[in-house]
Write a protein that holds these residues in place. Structure first.
Motif, PDB file in Angstrom:
ATOM      1  N   TYR A 170       0.586  -1.131  -0.049  1.00 28.10           N
ATOM      2  CA  TYR A 170      -0.062  -0.143   0.185  1.00 28.10           C
ATOM      3  C   TYR A 170       0.790   1.106  -0.049  1.00 28.10           C
ATOM      4  O   TYR A 170       1.952   1.346   0.588  1.00 28.10           O
ATOM      5  N   ALA A 171       0.203   2.240  -0.692  1.00 26.51           N
ATOM      6  CA  ALA A 171       0.796   3.555  -0.364  1.00 26.51           C
ATOM      7  C   ALA A 171      -0.144   4.730   0.205  1.00 26.51           C
ATOM      8  O   ALA A 171      -1.529   4.520  -0.100  1.00 26.51           O
ATOM      9  N   ILE A 172       0.147   5.781   0.719  1.00 28.67           N
ATOM     10  CA  ILE A 172      -0.599   6.662   1.260  1.00 28.67           C
ATOM     11  C   ILE A 172      -0.352   8.019   0.452  1.00 28.67           C
ATOM     12  O   ILE A 172       0.751   8.676   0.471  1.00 28.67           O
ATOM     13  N   PHE A 173      -1.557   8.644   0.112  1.00 29.68           N
ATOM     14  CA  PHE A 173      -1.101   9.950  -0.506  1.00 29.68           C
ATOM     15  C   PHE A 173      -2.200  11.033   0.231  1.00 29.68           C
ATOM     16  O   PHE A 173      -3.629  10.825   0.066  1.00 29.68           O
ATOM     17  N   ALA A 174      -1.946  11.632   1.171  1.00 31.97           N
ATOM     18  CA  ALA A 174      -2.939  12.397   2.122  1.00 31.97           C
ATOM     19  C   ALA A 174      -2.773  13.781   2.210  1.00 31.97           C
ATOM     20  O   ALA A 174      -1.480  14.488   2.131  1.00 31.97           O
ATOM     21  N   PRO A 175      -3.487  14.683   2.501  1.00 33.49           N
ATOM     22  CA  PRO A 175      -3.552  16.032   2.569  1.00 33.49           C
ATOM     23  C   PRO A 175      -2.891  16.321   3.916  1.00 33.49           C
ATOM     24  O   PRO A 175      -2.979  15.622   4.686  1.00 33.49           O
ATOM     25  N   ASP A 176      -2.046  17.699   3.759  1.00 31.36           N
ATOM     26  CA  ASP A 176      -1.165  18.084   4.904  1.00 31.36           C
ATOM     27  C   ASP A 176      -2.497  18.804   5.901  1.00 31.36           C
ATOM     28  O   ASP A 176      -2.309  20.060   5.800  1.00 31.36           O
ATOM     29  N   SER A 177      -3.257  18.243   6.447  1.00 32.25           N
ATOM     30  CA  SER A 177      -4.286  18.639   7.458  1.00 32.25           C
ATOM     31  C   SER A 177      -4.184  17.683   8.530  1.00 32.25           C
ATOM     32  O   SER A 177      -3.787  16.627   8.727  1.00 32.25           O
ATOM     33  N   GLN A 214      -2.215  -5.772  10.174  1.00 32.52           N
ATOM     34  CA  GLN A 214      -3.001  -6.844   9.603  1.00 32.52           C
ATOM     35  C   GLN A 214      -2.252  -7.612   8.409  1.00 32.52           C
ATOM     36  O   GLN A 214      -2.888  -8.416   7.806  1.00 32.52           O
ATOM     37  N   GLY A 215      -0.773  -7.376   8.639  1.00 32.91           N
ATOM     38  CA  GLY A 215       0.162  -8.258   7.837  1.00 32.91           C
ATOM     39  C   GLY A 215       0.398  -7.453   6.310  1.00 32.91           C
ATOM     40  O   GLY A 215       0.970  -8.357   5.507  1.00 32.91           O
ATOM     41  N   GLY A 216       0.128  -6.238   6.089  1.00 33.16           N
ATOM     42  CA  GLY A 216       0.320  -5.762   4.856  1.00 33.16           C
ATOM     43  C   GLY A 216       1.637  -5.125   4.944  1.00 33.16           C
ATOM     44  O   GLY A 216       2.291  -5.076   6.053  1.00 33.16           O
ATOM     45  N   ILE A 217       2.175  -4.351   3.855  1.00 30.76           N
ATOM     46  CA  ILE A 217       3.141  -3.768   3.500  1.00 30.76           C
ATOM     47  C   ILE A 217       3.001  -2.291   3.267  1.00 30.76           C
ATOM     48  O   ILE A 217       2.392  -1.919   2.144  1.00 30.76           O
ATOM     49  N   LEU A 218       3.385  -1.174   3.949  1.00 29.90           N
ATOM     50  CA  LEU A 218       3.350   0.100   3.561  1.00 29.90           C
ATOM     51  C   LEU A 218       4.494   0.755   2.757  1.00 29.90           C
ATOM     52  O   LEU A 218       5.748   0.679   3.496  1.00 29.90           O
ATOM     53  N   ALA A 219       4.435   0.703   1.531  1.00 32.98           N
ATOM     54  CA  ALA A 219       5.651   0.970   0.810  1.00 32.98           C
ATOM     55  C   ALA A 219       6.009   2.213   0.605  1.00 32.98           C
ATOM     56  O   ALA A 219       7.284   2.477   0.874  1.00 32.98           O
ATOM     57  N   THR A 220       5.128   3.222   0.713  1.00 33.27           N
ATOM     58  CA  THR A 220       5.481   4.659   0.681  1.00 33.27           C
ATOM     59  C   THR A 220       4.379   5.354   1.116  1.00 33.27           C
ATOM     60  O   THR A 220       3.374   5.036   1.137  1.00 33.27           O
ATOM     61  N   GLN A 221       4.696   6.824   1.324  1.00 31.88           N
ATOM     62  CA  GLN A 221       3.737   7.780   1.629  1.00 31.88           C
ATOM     63  C   GLN A 221       3.947   9.102   1.084  1.00 31.88           C
ATOM     64  O   GLN A 221       5.336   9.342   1.236  1.00 31.88           O
ATOM     65  N   ALA A 222       3.076   9.961   0.716  1.00 23.88           N
ATOM     66  CA  ALA A 222       3.428  11.554   0.381  1.00 23.88           C
ATOM     67  C   ALA A 222       2.150  12.173   0.885  1.00 23.88           C
ATOM     68  O   ALA A 222       1.036  11.867   1.117  1.00 23.88           O
ATOM     69  N   THR A 223       2.669  13.738   0.784  1.00 25.02           N
ATOM     70  CA  THR A 223       1.408  14.435   1.266  1.00 25.02           C
ATOM     71  C   THR A 223       1.198  15.635   0.286  1.00 25.02           C
ATOM     72  O   THR A 223       2.316  15.572  -0.803  1.00 25.02           O
ATOM     73  N   TYR A 224       0.329  16.256   0.350  1.00 19.34           N
ATOM     74  CA  TYR A 224       0.033  17.571  -0.729  1.00 19.34           C
ATOM     75  C   TYR A 224      -0.554  18.634   0.116  1.00 19.34           C
ATOM     76  O   TYR A 224      -1.354  18.185   1.057  1.00 19.34           O
ATOM     77  N   PRO A 225      -0.392  19.801  -0.157  1.00 14.99           N
ATOM     78  CA  PRO A 225      -1.122  20.856   0.448  1.00 14.99           C
ATOM     79  C   PRO A 225      -2.710  20.641   0.397  1.00 14.99           C
ATOM     80  O   PRO A 225      -2.886  20.354  -0.494  1.00 14.99           O
ATOM     81  N   ALA A 226      -3.397  20.975   1.451  1.00 16.39           N
ATOM     82  CA  ALA A 226      -4.861  20.805   1.318  1.00 16.39           C
ATOM     83  C   ALA A 226      -5.382  21.718   0.298  1.00 16.39           C
ATOM     84  O   ALA A 226      -6.716  21.008   0.146  1.00 16.39           O
ATOM     85  N   ASP A 227      -5.070  22.655  -0.189  1.00 18.16           N
ATOM     86  CA  ASP A 227      -5.798  23.409  -1.132  1.00 18.16           C
ATOM     87  C   ASP A 227      -5.075  23.224  -2.557  1.00 18.16           C
ATOM     88  O   ASP A 227      -5.440  23.935  -3.358  1.00 18.16           O
ATOM     89  N   THR A 228      -4.407  22.045  -2.801  1.00 17.94           N
ATOM     90  CA  THR A 228      -3.982  21.711  -3.962  1.00 17.94           C
ATOM     91  C   THR A 228      -4.947  21.451  -5.075  1.00 17.94           C
ATOM     92  O   THR A 228      -5.893  20.898  -4.858  1.00 17.94           O
ATOM     93  N   LYS A 229      -4.798  21.981  -6.376  1.00 21.05           N
ATOM     94  CA  LYS A 229      -5.687  21.824  -7.421  1.00 21.05           C
ATOM     95  C   LYS A 229      -4.920  21.113  -8.499  1.00 21.05           C
ATOM     96  O   LYS A 229      -5.586  20.183  -9.132  1.00 21.05           O
ATOM     97  N   ASP A 230      -3.569  21.455  -8.788  1.00 18.50           N
ATOM     98  CA  ASP A 230      -3.003  20.562  -9.664  1.00 18.50           C
ATOM     99  C   ASP A 230      -1.907  19.601  -8.981  1.00 18.50           C
ATOM    100  O   ASP A 230      -1.049  19.866  -8.053  1.00 18.50           O
ATOM    101  N   PHE A 231      -2.126  18.392  -9.128  1.00 12.44           N
ATOM    102  CA  PHE A 231      -1.384  17.312  -8.311  1.00 12.44           C
ATOM    103  C   PHE A 231      -0.269  16.778  -8.970  1.00 12.44           C
ATOM    104  O   PHE A 231       0.223  15.943  -8.734  1.00 12.44           O
ATOM    105  N   THR A 232       0.074  17.351 -10.203  1.00 14.78           N
ATOM    106  CA  THR A 232       1.418  17.130 -11.057  1.00 14.78           C
ATOM    107  C   THR A 232       2.255  16.737 -10.150  1.00 14.78           C
ATOM    108  O   THR A 232       3.107  15.500 -10.197  1.00 14.78           O
ATOM    109  N   LEU A 233       3.183  17.771  -9.467  1.00 16.28           N
ATOM    110  CA  LEU A 233       4.295  17.895  -8.878  1.00 16.28           C
ATOM    111  C   LEU A 233       4.082  17.008  -7.402  1.00 16.28           C
ATOM    112  O   LEU A 233       4.980  16.362  -7.149  1.00 16.28           O
TER     113      LEU A 233
END
Length: 616
Positions: free
Chosen positions: A392-399, A416-435
């Motif tokens: 799994y990966a997580i992409f969460a707002p910075d809130s 539960q025996g899974g693997i968290l491979a990576t995670q990243a955040t983005y500003p809560a007011d982001t409109k363009d998620f390219t970067l």
């Protein structure tokens, strides 16, 4: 002569399906003495009283054929007219009564014939004609039994025409002669009048005829209606008024029983004003539906995100010995303050909030709601166990919400025996998620060889944001992973077509799904639609569930104390009428059977065990 008209009406119902037959008059017999005439009439009367109406008809006909001017001829003709009605021939009955008047009947015979004409018109649906005839009778000095019957029948007509006040006036007059009339008929009319009158009509008549015993049932009815509509203080007022005005009445005795009954009160703390009022009112509707027709009364207090005021209201409610427990509030700040105040005051509280670790306030604090951890836990159980996902990966707002959900998701993946491979955040007011998506793209393909490092991406954000991220990710290698969300990812009524299309294939948990065929779910949804003319959501379902748990306990416990309630709540398991509720965990948090939902062809559906095409 006393007529039992209700009894005759019932006999008519039983016989009305039969064809109307008129037995031929028996042949004229030779003249006999006066004793023979009296015996023949008594024979007819005996048949009549034993309900052998065909034989009675023949006997009366025989009597009239032999003694048309006999001392009982008028009574025999009145009986025949009455029997025609019993046979279902009310038109024939009308003609027969009119014939009696045309023969020059006077006195009681004429009065009874005129009453019979009015009754025949009533049975034929001629209410206005019946009213004219019967009201004409009330202008003369009638024998007590006939006075009762005339006013009772006028009451029947007024009820048929929806004229409640007129029905009351005539029933009041009938009541003055009830000792000479039919008590059963009178009681039935009184019951139907009380049930047919609107609350406004009940209040008007109870105020206008303050000393009439007929208003005692009105006051009791007003009290019961107030209870059913969750207005216990108003109900108490009507019951007290009833006891003061009519202390010796049977209704006053019933009022005493109601006041001293085992009915209990639940205090409900919900946001009923301000920004959160729409949510509080949906929970309130679910609660009111669950309490409808039960021995539980609900008292609502406004809790609009002011912890100090909420704690004060908890203290006030706890001082009322009638109140068994408290439900609510919704917001985290209010819930924390309420939990601490309830534990200190010694009153059980079932919180309806997502606030974490709320039950740590003490053993009197329970929690029923769709918490973040419960959502994540159920989502991972499904994707790990049913879909076979592992990484799994997580992409969460910075809130605050995003950070909380990211932490919970990471903890539960490991548990539960899974693997968290990576995670990243983005500003809560982001409109363009390219970067913002670049770190995930880099982690997803560390090199040219080997499988992807994760096969599911968890995004704890609202439907529009998740749809925008998923749409942008679809243009990259991330488009092949399974997207996951919280219940916030469920599109609402105002969601755009673009948002709904962007959510296609996502998986997310929720506490309520209206199209679940489970009988318990459909029973709740149907009752909610009928009462509120709208569709229920999970907030209404949560309110319904919390109150229904308490009503179920009340059904089996004549007396239930605050001290006993926590133990009783912990013992509840698996209720068919509440398919979402599995029981309380040792930490007193509700274990809920959540739905895992998806978007398929633009519609919310329950996820299947088979992955959709193109999904892992």
């Amino acid at each position: 002569m006393r007529f039992r008209f209700i009894f005759l009406a019932l006999i008519w119902i039983l016989l009305s399906s039969c064809a109307t037959l008129y037995p031929p008059s028996p042949p004229v017999q030779p003249s006999v003495s006066g004793d023979r005439a009296e015996n023949l009439f008594l024979e007819a009367e005996n048949y009549y009283r034993s309900q052998d109406y065909r034989q009675a008809w023949q006997a009366y006909s025989a009597y009239l054929a032999q003694y048309p001017q006999g001392p009982n001829a008028d009574r025999a003709r009145l009986r025949q007219a009455e029997l025609l009605g019993i046979f279902g021939d009310w038109q024939g009955s009308l003609y027969k009564y009119q014939e009696i008047l045309d023969r020059g009947a006077t006195g009681d015979t004429a009065f009874q014939a005129r009453y019979g004409i009015g009754r025949a018109y009533f049975k034929l649906g001629g209410f206005d004609s019946a009213t004219r005839v019967l009201e004409g009778l009330t202008a003369v000095d009638l024998p007590a039994p006939l006075s009762f019957s005339t006013n009772a029948l006028l009451t029947e007509i007024a009820l048929k025409k929806g004229q409640v006040e007129s029905a009351f006036v005539h029933l009041r007059l009938a009541g003055q002669q009830v000792a000479a009339g039919d008590q059963e008929w009178f009681n039935d009319l009184q019951t139907r009048l009380t049930e047919q009158a609107s609350p406004a009509e009940l209040k008007h008549l109870a105020g206008l005829y303050r000393d009439s015993p007929l208003t005692a049932p009105f006051l009791l009815r007003l009290a019961r209606l107030a209870r059913e509509q969750n207005r216990p203080q108003e109900a108490h007022k009507w019951l007290q008024t009833l006891k003061e005005r009519f202390p010796a009445s049977r209704e006053a005795q019933r009022a005493e029983e109601l006041l001293a009954s085992a009915r209990r009160v639940i205090g409900c703390l919900l946001p009923l004003s301000g920004d959160y009022a729409p949510y509080g009112n949906r929970v309130k509707q679910g609660m009111e539906l669950a309490a409808q027709g039960t021995r539980l009364d609900l008292v609502f207090r406004n809790a609009s995100n002011d912890p100090y005021q909420t704690a004060r209201k908890v203290q006030e409610l706890a001082q009322d010995p009638r109140i068994l427990a408290l439900l609510g509030p919704l917001t985290s700040a209010d819930a924390q303050a309420a939990a601490q105040a309830a534990q200190t005051a010694g009153i059980p509280l079932i919180a309806l909030s997502q606030k974490q670790r709320l039950t740590e306030a003490g053993p009197l604090i329970f929690q029923i709601f769709l918490t973040p951890r419960l959502q994540v836990r159920q989502l991972l159980r499904y994707t790990l166990g049913t879909r076979g996902l592992r990484r799994y990966a997580i992409f969460a707002p910075d809130s605050t919400y995003g950070r909380t959900l990211a932490q919970i998701f990471g903890e539960e993946v490991v548990l539960q025996g899974g693997i968290l491979a990576t995670q990243a955040t983005y500003p809560a007011d982001t409109k363009d998620f390219t970067l913002a998506l670049n770190p995930l793209l880099t982690a997803f393909q560390p090199g040219t060889a080997g499988p992807p490092t994760f096969d599911a991406l968890f995004i704890p954000d609202d439907a529009a944001t998740v749809a925008a991220i998923k749409t942008q990710a679809a243009q990259s290698p991330l488009g092949q992973v399974q997207f996951l969300g919280t219940n916030l990812a469920k599109p609402g009524k105002t969601s755009t077509v673009t948002t709904i299309q962007g959510l296609e294939g996502i998986l997310f948990p929720d506490a309520f799904y209206i199209n679940d065929p489970n009988p318990g779910v459909q029973s709740f949804a149907t009752a909610y639609r009928q009462r509120y003319r709208s569709e229920p959501d999970y907030l209404a379902a949560q309110g319904y569930m919390a109150v229904r748990l308490l009503t179920l306990l009340m059904e089996n416990q004549q007396r239930l104390s605050r001290e006993e309630l926590p133990q009783k709540l912990m013992a509840i398991r698996g209720l068919p009428t509440l398919p979402w509720f599995k029981g309380f965990a040792p930490d007193r948090q509700a274990e809920l059977d959540l739905y895992i939902l998806t978007i398929k062809n633009g519609r919310v559906e329950m996820a299947t065990t088979t992955p959709a095409a193109g999904q892992p």
